[in-house]
Enzyme design. Structure first.
Site, PDB file in Angstrom:
ATOM      1  N   ARG A 273       0.744  -1.184  -0.075  1.00 56.46           N
ATOM      2  CA  ARG A 273       0.004  -0.004   0.147  1.00 56.46           C
ATOM      3  C   ARG A 273       0.860   1.213   0.058  1.00 56.46           C
ATOM      4  O   ARG A 273       0.576   2.273   0.604  1.00 56.46           O
ATOM      5  CB  ARG A 273      -0.887   0.147   1.303  1.00 56.46           C
ATOM      6  CG  ARG A 273      -1.822  -1.129   0.901  1.00 56.46           C
ATOM      7  CD  ARG A 273      -2.815  -1.023   2.244  1.00 56.46           C
ATOM      8  NE  ARG A 273      -2.227  -1.697   3.622  1.00 56.46           N
ATOM      9  CZ  ARG A 273      -3.014  -1.532   4.692  1.00 56.46           C
ATOM     10  NH1 ARG A 273      -3.809  -0.848   4.758  1.00 56.46           N
ATOM     11  NH2 ARG A 273      -2.272  -2.254   5.653  1.00 56.46           N
TER      12      ARG A 273
ATOM     13  N   LEU B 154       1.261   3.620  -2.263  1.00 56.68           N
ATOM     14  CA  LEU B 154       0.578   4.798  -2.972  1.00 56.68           C
ATOM     15  C   LEU B 154      -0.266   5.497  -1.898  1.00 56.68           C
ATOM     16  O   LEU B 154      -0.178   6.626  -1.859  1.00 56.68           O
ATOM     17  CB  LEU B 154      -0.276   4.353  -3.956  1.00 56.68           C
ATOM     18  CG  LEU B 154      -0.974   5.309  -4.792  1.00 56.68           C
ATOM     19  CD1 LEU B 154       0.240   6.323  -5.278  1.00 56.68           C
ATOM     20  CD2 LEU B 154      -1.746   4.816  -5.937  1.00 56.68           C
TER      21      LEU B 154
ATOM     22  N   LYS C  44     -19.833   4.287  -8.667  1.00 62.94           N
ATOM     23  CA  LYS C  44     -19.377   2.983  -8.754  1.00 62.94           C
ATOM     24  C   LYS C  44     -18.997   2.706 -10.494  1.00 62.94           C
ATOM     25  O   LYS C  44     -19.759   3.338 -11.301  1.00 62.94           O
ATOM     26  CB  LYS C  44     -20.171   1.931  -8.560  1.00 62.94           C
ATOM     27  CG  LYS C  44     -20.408   1.822  -7.091  1.00 62.94           C
ATOM     28  CD  LYS C  44     -21.167   0.401  -6.728  1.00 62.94           C
ATOM     29  CE  LYS C  44     -20.866   0.277  -5.220  1.00 62.94           C
ATOM     30  NZ  LYS C  44     -19.831  -0.388  -4.805  1.00 62.94           N
TER      31      LYS C  44
ATOM     32  N   ASP D 232     -30.021  -5.436   6.592  1.00 61.22           N
ATOM     33  CA  ASP D 232     -29.372  -4.490   5.790  1.00 61.22           C
ATOM     34  C   ASP D 232     -28.776  -4.694   4.166  1.00 61.22           C
ATOM     35  O   ASP D 232     -28.480  -5.958   3.937  1.00 61.22           O
ATOM     36  CB  ASP D 232     -28.093  -3.868   6.203  1.00 61.22           C
ATOM     37  CG  ASP D 232     -28.409  -2.896   7.394  1.00 61.22           C
ATOM     38  OD1 ASP D 232     -29.534  -2.511   7.657  1.00 61.22           O
ATOM     39  OD2 ASP D 232     -27.511  -2.938   8.381  1.00 61.22           O
TER      40      ASP D 232
ATOM     41  N   GLU E  66     -26.508  -2.478  -6.553  1.00 62.43           N
ATOM     42  CA  GLU E  66     -25.244  -2.479  -7.336  1.00 62.43           C
ATOM     43  C   GLU E  66     -25.013  -4.056  -7.968  1.00 62.43           C
ATOM     44  O   GLU E  66     -24.109  -4.051  -8.949  1.00 62.43           O
ATOM     45  CB  GLU E  66     -23.927  -2.069  -6.515  1.00 62.43           C
ATOM     46  CG  GLU E  66     -23.670  -3.026  -5.223  1.00 62.43           C
ATOM     47  CD  GLU E  66     -22.713  -2.328  -4.515  1.00 62.43           C
ATOM     48  OE1 GLU E  66     -22.685  -1.281  -3.794  1.00 62.43           O
ATOM     49  OE2 GLU E  66     -21.604  -3.030  -4.275  1.00 62.43           O
TER      50      GLU E  66
ATOM     51  N   HIS F  62     -32.666  -1.529   5.047  1.00 57.48           N
ATOM     52  CA  HIS F  62     -31.876  -0.499   4.938  1.00 57.48           C
ATOM     53  C   HIS F  62     -31.070  -0.377   3.706  1.00 57.48           C
ATOM     54  O   HIS F  62     -30.518  -1.271   3.216  1.00 57.48           O
ATOM     55  CB  HIS F  62     -31.068  -0.105   6.038  1.00 57.48           C
ATOM     56  CG  HIS F  62     -30.108   1.167   5.818  1.00 57.48           C
ATOM     57  ND1 HIS F  62     -30.439   2.349   5.423  1.00 57.48           N
ATOM     58  CD2 HIS F  62     -28.761   0.984   5.460  1.00 57.48           C
ATOM     59  CE1 HIS F  62     -29.420   3.366   5.256  1.00 57.48           C
ATOM     60  NE2 HIS F  62     -28.537   2.418   5.110  1.00 57.48           N
TER      61      HIS F  62
ATOM     62  N   CYS G 140     -28.734   2.539   1.294  1.00 51.74           N
ATOM     63  CA  CYS G 140     -28.371   3.856   1.512  1.00 51.74           C
ATOM     64  C   CYS G 140     -27.851   4.394  -0.164  1.00 51.74           C
ATOM     65  O   CYS G 140     -26.722   4.488  -0.195  1.00 51.74           O
ATOM     66  CB  CYS G 140     -27.258   4.033   2.173  1.00 51.74           C
ATOM     67  SG  CYS G 140     -26.094   2.832   2.471  1.00 51.74           S
TER      68      CYS G 140
ATOM     69  N   HIS H  44     -23.554  12.102   6.413  1.00 47.38           N
ATOM     70  CA  HIS H  44     -21.895  12.063   5.709  1.00 47.38           C
ATOM     71  C   HIS H  44     -21.336  13.414   6.445  1.00 47.38           C
ATOM     72  O   HIS H  44     -20.162  13.555   5.886  1.00 47.38           O
ATOM     73  CB  HIS H  44     -21.973  12.159   4.321  1.00 47.38           C
ATOM     74  CG  HIS H  44     -22.397  10.624   3.800  1.00 47.38           C
ATOM     75  ND1 HIS H  44     -23.703  10.380   3.511  1.00 47.38           N
ATOM     76  CD2 HIS H  44     -22.029   9.351   3.534  1.00 47.38           C
ATOM     77  CE1 HIS H  44     -23.890   9.289   3.179  1.00 47.38           C
ATOM     78  NE2 HIS H  44     -22.753   8.680   3.201  1.00 47.38           N
TER      79      HIS H  44
HETATM   80  N1  GLN Z   1     -26.341  -0.938   9.977  1.00 48.29           N
HETATM   81  C1  GLN Z   1     -25.192  -0.470   9.004  1.00 48.29           C
HETATM   82  C2  GLN Z   1     -24.832   0.677   9.633  1.00 48.29           C
HETATM   83  O1  GLN Z   1     -25.644   1.647  10.391  1.00 48.29           O
HETATM   84  C3  GLN Z   1     -25.560  -0.069   7.759  1.00 48.29           C
HETATM   85  C4  GLN Z   1     -24.603   0.282   7.017  1.00 48.29           C
HETATM   86  C5  GLN Z   1     -24.721   0.420   5.695  1.00 48.29           C
HETATM   87  O2  GLN Z   1     -25.705   1.175   5.223  1.00 48.29           O
HETATM   88  N2  GLN Z   1     -23.669   0.755   4.689  1.00 48.29           N
HETATM   89  O3  GLN Z   1     -23.663   1.118   9.829  1.00 48.29           O
HETATM   90 ZN    ZN Z   2     -26.294   2.907   4.942  1.00 48.83          ZN
END
Ligand code: GLN
Ligand code: ZN
Length: 775
Positions: free
Chosen positions: A16, A18, A116, A607, A613, A649, A651, A702
């Site tokens: 690693r 770089l 991606k 999740d 993807e 979930h 994201c 974020h």
């Molecule tokens: N349950 C996971 C978290 O809260 C979900 C992470 C994700 O969506 N990538 O970290």
């Molecule tokens: Zn998420």
């Protein structure tokens, strides 16, 4: 004589290097010159390794300090005004500002979007274009790297991201702007680049057009023709090699192979280019690069099968014009399986990383030229390894096979309808309207990471580590109690990574020591390797859930990673269809779900952030993928009682074309990212509705910013305009792992306050007291 080629090589260095150099530069511990020197050392090493492996066509310009799409943007001068930085090292500063944003010196710009790269886990920086974009040759990277290699005695094949793919991958200002209107001026710049490379002595120039393996309109295909006719004129003495990968050319096969280029590269590991070649043949005067060694997995090639394929291809191509290569750049695999000395030697024998894949390419080239007898030993060894792999008890577990048997995941379904479940869950949980919850993880602050490090190094005893983690759970639960979150989570402190944590506790997975693969910039991942039948020998999360539930009277949510995400974020076996592997993962998750239910969990979240993807690159293949992927999720979650609530979930907010599949997951509650997307998600709900409960994220996790109660209130109001109040949940966008408590505490408090205020405006009763424990 057939020759061998490589299309791209890992950039990050064996150890690693770089990452270390780049991050040292960012924190000003080294200068720009020192960074360039470190990069130069890596390039020299890479060229040497490929020449030593016996590769005839070694690439250059496949190296990048951050990302090759960003390099292409720099090359053609597509630097948006806000990123232009002048002065010494200004170009490098602009480059990293586009990649990571930049603050200070009177500047405060966010990074360009990142997304991606096709269906890989590599992320590229999305160039911005609009009607005013002016392309101009403004960088010298491909020229410098070509000359640099030449000085080291290697006449490389420079790699460029093709102009059409560049435009199709860019982000356009406004949906109505057609990026291909910029093709002609862009092709002019490419013509200049190609002319200059030819002038420097390049014999072949590899131009990548991966967009050709996706569905393309007639107008887009016409653009390819126009662009390549223009480029052919500029090639001077050099020959253009049009490289495609990640799939077959489909209906565009005759058009693409007929373009005025000297060579075409095809992927023979995905899609069915072999059938297309049989049907359409291949122009006699062109070179064909046959990508027969899979650049997307970590397994040894079936050399005999590849040879048969090459022999068949050889019947349609002039042997002088046949090149053997990997299917795509080796950027997507780790560097060297031989260094994985910690792995069981038997398993290690089945692995081929970048270096081993190049050996396979040269072995195959040798066989094409000298007959099978020329590589007899290699073939025999390969045959023996494959035989042992398919017979090994490591890859086949009769118990698992008996269980999956003829199981059809698409038939898995919950016994009760959503309406019945909802009533039963409401009675059990006693939640207020607009219930508040979280996605799962809580801050993995420095102390958590330090404790884990010490535990792994043996400096912290298991019992002490456990006590430490429990105290963290206590804190997370306390913070949620104080804020008033209705359905809290325990915080996931025991997990470094949502896939690795489960993979480590399943049978069938192995882990490398150095198997890093670039995800984006200096962020590398070490995906677990799923090599054998998957089984969950013991409950994994039950004790953590039980402990967390003992700390609160609110219903503690249990959180698991779903089968599709476990599949998608691992290197998985290539000796059976992905669907079959996913089925085994689904059963393992199902076992965990049922154990959690038995322990008393009333809410279980599974999740699936990677569902989208996994979509195939061609639209026609979507339905088949979604059928088994959704089926596997249902297989994992459908065995619970009606009064047990399943949440999921995801994201990202781009659900175009897959909302039916998301609904078909049949999760009682869907928690979903929304805050960053200007309500594009809500637009989808407005248009098509959604027949389950849903929590569109109310703030962006974020960012370190603490959202105000008013802001969150505005978002809740927006959700309530398109969704019925009785189906809306209130949640952050994603897990809170990367945040600090100083941000999380006020943010959650504001979120709950905003939810309470919204409840009063609904004129529905607000449940003041905490609900009864969920037992
Ligand atoms: N349950 C996971 C978290 O809260 C979900 C992470 C994700 O969506 N990538 O970290
Ligand atoms: Zn998420």
């Amino acid at each position: 004589m057939a020759t061998s080629a490589n299309l791209g090589f890992p950039r990050i260095g064996a150890d690693r290097e770089l990452k270390r150099a780049t991050e040292a530069y960012w924190s000003r511990r080294i200068t720009a010159d020192e960074l360039h020197e470190a990069a130069g050392r890596l390039r020299a090493e890479r060229w040497r390794a490929q020449v030593d492996a016996g590769i005839d066509h070694v690439p250059s310009n496949d190296f990048s300090l951050y990302d090759h799409v960003l390099d292409a943007a720099m090359l053609v001068g597509a630097v948006p005004e806000r990123f232009r930085i002048s002065g010494e090292d200004g170009e490098l500063a602009s480059y990293f500002a586009m990649a990571r944003g930049s603050q200070g010196a009177g500047r405060d710009v966010e990074a360009l979007e990142m997304t991606k790269w096709f269906d890989t886990n590599y992320h590229y920086i999305v160039p911005e274009i609009d009607a005013a974009t002016q392309f101009r040759l403004t960088a010298t990277k491909p020229f410098d790297e070509f000359s640099e290699a030449l000085a080291q005695g290697v006449r490389t094949r420079p790699v460029l991201l093709g102009p059409v793919s560049y435009l199709l991958l860019a982000r356009t200002a406004g949906a109505s702007f057609d990026p291909l209107t910029l093709l002609d001026p862009l092709a002019e710049v490419y013509a200049e680049v190609i002319g200059r490379l030819a002038g420097l002595g390049a014999e072949w120039i590899q131009v990548d057009e991966p967009c050709l393996v996706q569905d393309r309109s007639p107008a887009e295909l016409a653009a390819f023709e126009r662009a390549y006719r223009r480029l052919a004129d500029s090639a001077g003495g050099a020959s253009i090699f049009l490289q495609t990968y990640f799939g077959d050319l489909g209906a565009a096969f005759p058009l693409v192979t007929g373009l005025p280029v000297a060579g075409v590269g095809l992927d023979f590991t995905r899609g069915d280019n072999a059938a297309l070649l049989r049907r359409h043949g291949f122009p006699r005067d062109k070179t064909l690069s046959a990508g027969v060694v899979d650049g997307r997995n970590v397994w040894i090639n079936d050399l005999a099968a590849s040879l048969s394929l090459l022999e068949e291809i050889g019947e349609r191509v002039d042997p002088e014009r046949l090149i053997v290569s990997p299917s795509c750049s080796l950027l997507h695999v780790p560097l060297d399986a031989e260094r994985e000395t910690g792995l069981d030697p038997e398993l290690r024998g089945w692995l081929a990383f970048a270096r081993q894949k190049l050996e396979e390419v040269t072995t195959l080239t040798g066989a094409v030229n000298g007959g099978r007898s020329a590589v007899e030993e290699e073939l025999a060894r390969n045959r023996e390894l494959l035989r042992r792999r398919s017979a090994s008890g490591r890859t086949r577990n009769p118990e698992v096979r008996a269980r999956t048997g003829s199981l059809d995941p698409t038939r898995a379904a919950r016994a009760a309808s959503f309406a019945e479940r909802k009533a039963a869950q409401r009675a059990r949980l006693g939640l207020p309207p607009l219930p508040t919850t979280v996605v799962g993880s809580f801050p993995q602050h420095a102390e958590v990471r330090a404790a884990r490090r010490r535990y792994r190094a043996g400096a912290l005893a298991a019992g002490e580590y456990e006590r430490f983690l429990r105290a963290e759970v206590d804190r997370a639960v306390r913070v949620q109690e104080e804020a008033g979150v209705d359905v809290p989570a325990h915080g996931e402190f025991e997990r470094t990574d949502m896939v690795e944590y489960f993979a480590e506790r399943f049978e069938g997975y192995a882990f490398t020591r150095l198997g890093w693969v670039q995800s984006f910039g200096t962020r590398y991942v070490k995906p677990p390797i799923l090599y054998g039948d998957v089984r969950r020998p013991d409950p994994i999360t039950v004790e953590w859930w039980r402990y967390a539930q003992s700390r609160t009277r609110r219903p503690m949510k249990a959180i698991l990673t779903g089968p599709v995400t476990l599949l998608q974020w691992s290197f998985v076996r290539d000796d059976q269809p992905r669907r079959d592997t996913c089925l085994q993962l689904a059963l393992a998750v199902r076992d965990e779900v049922l154990d959690l239910e038995r322990a008393g969990a009333a809410v279980i979240q599974v999740d699936e952030p990677a569902l989208r993807e996994g979509l195939p690159l061609r639209r026609n293949d979507w339905a088949a993928y979604l059928a088994w992927a959704v089926g596997c999720f249902r297989l994992a979650t459908s065995a619970v009682l009606p009064e047990t609530q399943i949440q999921t979930h995801m994201c990202y907010s781009k659900f175009g074309g897959i909302m039916d599949a998301v609904e078909a997951l049949d999760a009682d509650v869907l928690l979903i990212e929304n805050a960053r997307s200007n309500e594009t998600l809500l637009e989808i709900f407005r248009e098509r509705g959604y027949a389950r409960d849903v929590g569109p994220g109310v703030y962006d996790i974020h960012s370190p910013r603490v959202p105000s109660e008013e802001e969150i209130g505005t978002r809740i109001a927006a959700s309530l305009r398109v969704l019925p109040a009785e189906s809306v949940w209130i949640t952050p966008d994603c897990g809170l792992k990367t945040r600090a408590y100083a941000e999380v505490e006020p943010a959650l408090a504001n979120m709950v306050r905003a939810a309470r205020r919204a409840r009063t405006s609904l004129r529905l009763p607000t449940a003041g007291a905490a609900p009864a424990p969920a037992r």
